[in-house]
Scaffold this active site. Sequence first.
Site, mmCIF file in Angstrom:
data_model
loop_
_atom_site.group_PDB
_atom_site.id
_atom_site.type_symbol
_atom_site.label_atom_id
_atom_site.label_comp_id
_atom_site.label_asym_id
_atom_site.label_seq_id
_atom_site.Cartn_x
_atom_site.Cartn_y
_atom_site.Cartn_z
ATOM 1 N N VAL A 87 0.842 -1.197 0.000
ATOM 2 C CA VAL A 87 0.000 0.000 0.000
ATOM 3 C C VAL A 87 0.877 1.246 0.000
ATOM 4 O O VAL A 87 1.887 1.311 0.710
ATOM 5 C CB VAL A 87 -0.907 0.010 1.252
ATOM 6 C CG1 VAL A 87 -1.645 1.334 1.382
ATOM 7 C CG2 VAL A 87 -1.906 -1.141 1.210
ATOM 8 N N CYS A 88 0.466 2.232 -0.808
ATOM 9 C CA CYS A 88 1.092 3.554 -0.770
ATOM 10 C C CYS A 88 -0.015 4.592 -0.902
ATOM 11 O O CYS A 88 -1.196 4.276 -0.810
ATOM 12 C CB CYS A 88 2.136 3.701 -1.871
ATOM 13 S SG CYS A 88 1.451 3.722 -3.547
ATOM 14 N N ALA A 89 0.362 5.838 -1.158
ATOM 15 C CA ALA A 89 -0.639 6.903 -1.197
ATOM 16 C C ALA A 89 -1.502 6.833 -2.447
ATOM 17 O O ALA A 89 -2.731 6.921 -2.385
ATOM 18 C CB ALA A 89 0.042 8.270 -1.097
ATOM 19 N N MET A 127 -4.074 4.662 -1.130
ATOM 20 C CA MET A 127 -4.928 5.125 -0.045
ATOM 21 C C MET A 127 -5.984 6.116 -0.532
ATOM 22 O O MET A 127 -7.025 6.281 0.115
ATOM 23 C CB MET A 127 -4.082 5.754 1.060
ATOM 24 C CG MET A 127 -3.224 4.760 1.822
ATOM 25 S SD MET A 127 -4.175 3.483 2.708
ATOM 26 C CE MET A 127 -4.851 4.434 4.072
#
Length: 375
Positions: free
Chosen positions: A72-74, A100
């Site tokens: 997961v990242c932004a 996200m």
Amino acid sequence: MAFIKMTAAQVARKVIENQKLFILDVRNRDAYEDWKIEGHNFDYLNVPYFDLLDGVEEILAKLPTDRDVLVVCAKEGSSLMIAEMISEEGRDVFYLEGGMDSWSSYLEPIKVGNLTGGGELYQFVRLGKGCLSYMVISEGEAAIVDAVRFTDVFINFAKEKNVEIKYVFDTHLHADHISGGRQLAQATGATYYLPPKDAEEVVFDYTPLEDGLIVKIGASQIEVDALYSPGHTIGSSSFIVDRKYLLTGDILFIDSIGRPDLAGLAEDWVGDLRKTLYRRYRELTEDLIVLPAHFMIIDELNEDGTVAKSLGDLFLENHGLNIHDEDEFRHIVTDNLPPQPNSYQQIRQVNMGKINPSNDEQTEMEIGPNRCAVR
């Protein structure tokens, strides 16, 4: 080995169904500690993306082989790159499509229950932001309460149910997220209701949401009754639907109560908040099922993914409803507040119709957890 995208909808099902998931979050530590994807059976590893650019060998032993691993990242790009690097080391791995940003915007519609005459009540759970919206359905008509800005979700769901959206309500002028109420009403021709005491600075037309208002939905005449319940804002209103459900907006949550400070008037509104919680709500039947507009922690979700509990249970279990000393109550809800929501002043301006930021700007304004409550 494969690196495969996982959608926010798929992650949501893992949350609701209590499935196992291991999340490798490659955002910076401050972003991760402030806000992450929560699940009852989720485990986590936070290693910033820049620390992995030279290789992922050092973290491979920390990644389990008995459950899905999700990077997961932004926004997606960094997690896609790290997932590819992990797959090149011989491991299957997933990455979150849209990052996200997509998690923050995803809505999961869940049926709360049946209503008189064949009607239905649905809760739209925004897991990544803690927002809860509602659709009341009866005899081909629908009312929406506290719609978030992703109006297509409600429009498409109404089409699936073959109902016409006739009424849209906001329980108050929101400060932690951008309302979709006005835009939804414009798109569907529905009547848009807003409490007038919260609407003194709005620059658009609306129908006043007054105390005691009764709006009948459909031929089965399910009544949606408005109950003036100030405290979070001066105009905050609750709804009693079908004499069974109490939609409390941001006044009362399952694990907490609403904060009175997001318009800068905590000292002025704390008395209203206490009166609503300790007098107005105490006059209602305890059998009512409380349906709030937000939740803060994953523990507030029921086994089916809904956020709901009887008013009687909350009178017994919710700490905010059991602070008998008024001075102590005032201290807790004015001096013991969590950080304020991200960009809440600008969000209020958007919801007043005074500014019209782009979609990307709105996404950035809303990033982060729900912070409407006092625990």
